[in-house]
Design a protein around this motif. Structure first.
Motif, short mmCIF file in Angstrom:
data_model
loop_
_atom_site.label_atom_id
_atom_site.label_comp_id
_atom_site.label_asym_id
_atom_site.label_seq_id
_atom_site.Cartn_x
_atom_site.Cartn_y
_atom_site.Cartn_z
N ARG A 75 0.82 -1.23 0.00
CA ARG A 75 0.00 0.00 0.00
C ARG A 75 0.84 1.26 0.00
O ARG A 75 0.37 2.32 0.40
N ARG A 76 2.06 1.15 -0.45
CA ARG A 76 2.91 2.34 -0.49
C ARG A 76 2.35 3.37 -1.48
O ARG A 76 1.76 3.02 -2.51
N GLU A 77 2.56 4.62 -1.16
CA GLU A 77 2.08 5.70 -2.02
C GLU A 77 2.71 5.61 -3.40
O GLU A 77 3.92 5.42 -3.55
N GLY A 78 1.88 5.73 -4.42
CA GLY A 78 2.36 5.67 -5.80
C GLY A 78 2.40 4.28 -6.38
O GLY A 78 2.67 4.12 -7.57
N ARG A 79 2.15 3.27 -5.55
CA ARG A 79 2.17 1.90 -6.06
C ARG A 79 0.75 1.47 -6.40
O ARG A 79 -0.17 1.64 -5.59
N ARG A 81 -2.64 -0.72 -6.88
CA ARG A 81 -3.24 -1.81 -6.11
C ARG A 81 -3.30 -3.06 -6.97
O ARG A 81 -3.89 -3.05 -8.05
N GLU A 329 4.46 -0.17 8.84
CA GLU A 329 3.97 0.00 7.48
C GLU A 329 2.75 -0.88 7.21
O GLU A 329 1.82 -0.49 6.49
N THR A 332 -0.39 0.73 9.25
CA THR A 332 -0.84 2.10 9.01
C THR A 332 -1.18 2.31 7.55
O THR A 332 -0.92 1.47 6.71
#
Length: 332
Positions: A75-79, A81, A329, A332
């Protein structure tokens, strides 16, 4: 061995030491990888979100470090789904049982993150554990029996055992039940037998041989592994210590069966058949992502270029940082 970052080359071990790696692997020999990041780096086109499932196969990884690292980065930003299924293939059922145990520790949301990280590392890398950890392993073993047999428990949404044969499921159930505190397992004696078989006539000089391996092999590849900690692990099997705790009881999750010969006849023996020369530090304690100054300072070297040069922190600090960061990570 594929390594990176602060452990940027294989750990060359002498032939006698190769025998000390053991018949069964309970930890890997390289830092954790985000498998999706590796896949994206190898793809010429930018990844896009879609409904297709990505299947990844790990062959004989020894532990779940790659799995946890990949899950943390989903769920990292820019990745985008994406649906991901990770298949694990290990050559022993004991390894699969340990995978379930370590996942159960990481997903025990009732335990605070830092305590969970310490407990994870204790079970992951120590052949002997605290009294409360021994009881915790037995408790999780009973819970995992219900999951394996009846698909009940916190792992039912994360883990799919449908590809296992019935005899393998029965074998894992038997292993989980053997983690009860009432089941005898003399880890100290069994590990000492391994050391005596490895060193032979050089047993009394094992401290010097451990120092030789450290200076000639480990330090050149990962100097953040402190000499004192490495030698202590070589002697006792205890890699991760926290505070003034004592570790007198066996870690039954490292018990396994291996086939050998006795008096010319083939026999299967239960014992400790894991690594006694390399250490669990290379899997989690020699490299980490460094998004900020505090992470970079984990590898700060004091008195650089002098005879008293040494790292400010050790592989234990790096391992704790890695697990705590991954848990933060994930949650959150």
């Amino acid at each position: 061995l594929e390594t990176r970052g602060h452990c940027d080359r294989p750990v060359p071990l002498r032939r006698p030491s190769m025998e000390g790696l053991g018949a069964h692997r309970f930890w890997g020999a390289s830092p954790a990888l985000d498998l999706l990041a590796q896949l994206d780096a190898a793809s010429p086109a930018a990844p896009e979100a879609d409904d297709r499932e990505i299947n990844l196969l790990l062959v004989d990884p020894g532990d779940i470090r790659h799995v946890v690292k990949t899950l943390a980065g989903l769920r990292r930003e820019g990745r985008p789904r994406r649906k991901v299924k990770i298949h694990l293939f290990d050559n022993t059922l004991e390894c699969h049982a340990r995978h379930l145990l370590l996942l159960a520790v990481l997903t025990d949301w009732s335990v605070p993150i830092h305590r969970r990280a310490n407990t994870f590392l204790e079970i992951f890398g120590n052949t002997q554990v605290q009294e409360k950890t021994e009881a915790y392993i037995a408790e999780l073993g009973s819970a995992l029996v219900r999951f394996v047999c009846d698909e009940k428990g916190s792992l039912r949404r994360l883990v799919d055992l449908s590809q296992l044969k019935h005899r393998d499921v029965d074998g894992i159930e038997k292993i989980l039940k053997s983690w009860q505190t009432s089941v005898p397992f003399e880890m100290g004696e069994l590990r000492d037998r391994r050391l005596r078989a490895l060193y032979g006539q050089r047993y009394d000089g094992r401290a010097g041989l451990a120092d030789w391996d450290y200076q000639d092999c480990v330090k050149k590849s990962a100097s953040v592994v402190h000499a004192r900690q490495y030698r202590h692990w070589r002697e006792t099997g205890i890699a991760f210590e926290f505070g003034d705790q004592t570790y007198p009881l066996p870690n039954r999750s490292m018990a396994s069966y291996a086939q050998g010969k006795e008096n010319g006849r083939s026999r299967i023996r239960r014992g400790f058949w894991g690594d006694v020369v390399m250490s669990p530090y290379f899997a989690l304690g020699v490299d980490c992502e460094q998004p900020n100054r505090f992470a970079r300072e984990l590898f700060q070297v004091l008195n650089k270029g002098t005879a008293t040069e040494q790292h400010r922190h050790t592989a234990v600090h790096v391992a704790v940082y890695n697990i705590v960061a991954l848990l933060h990570e994930i949650e959150t």
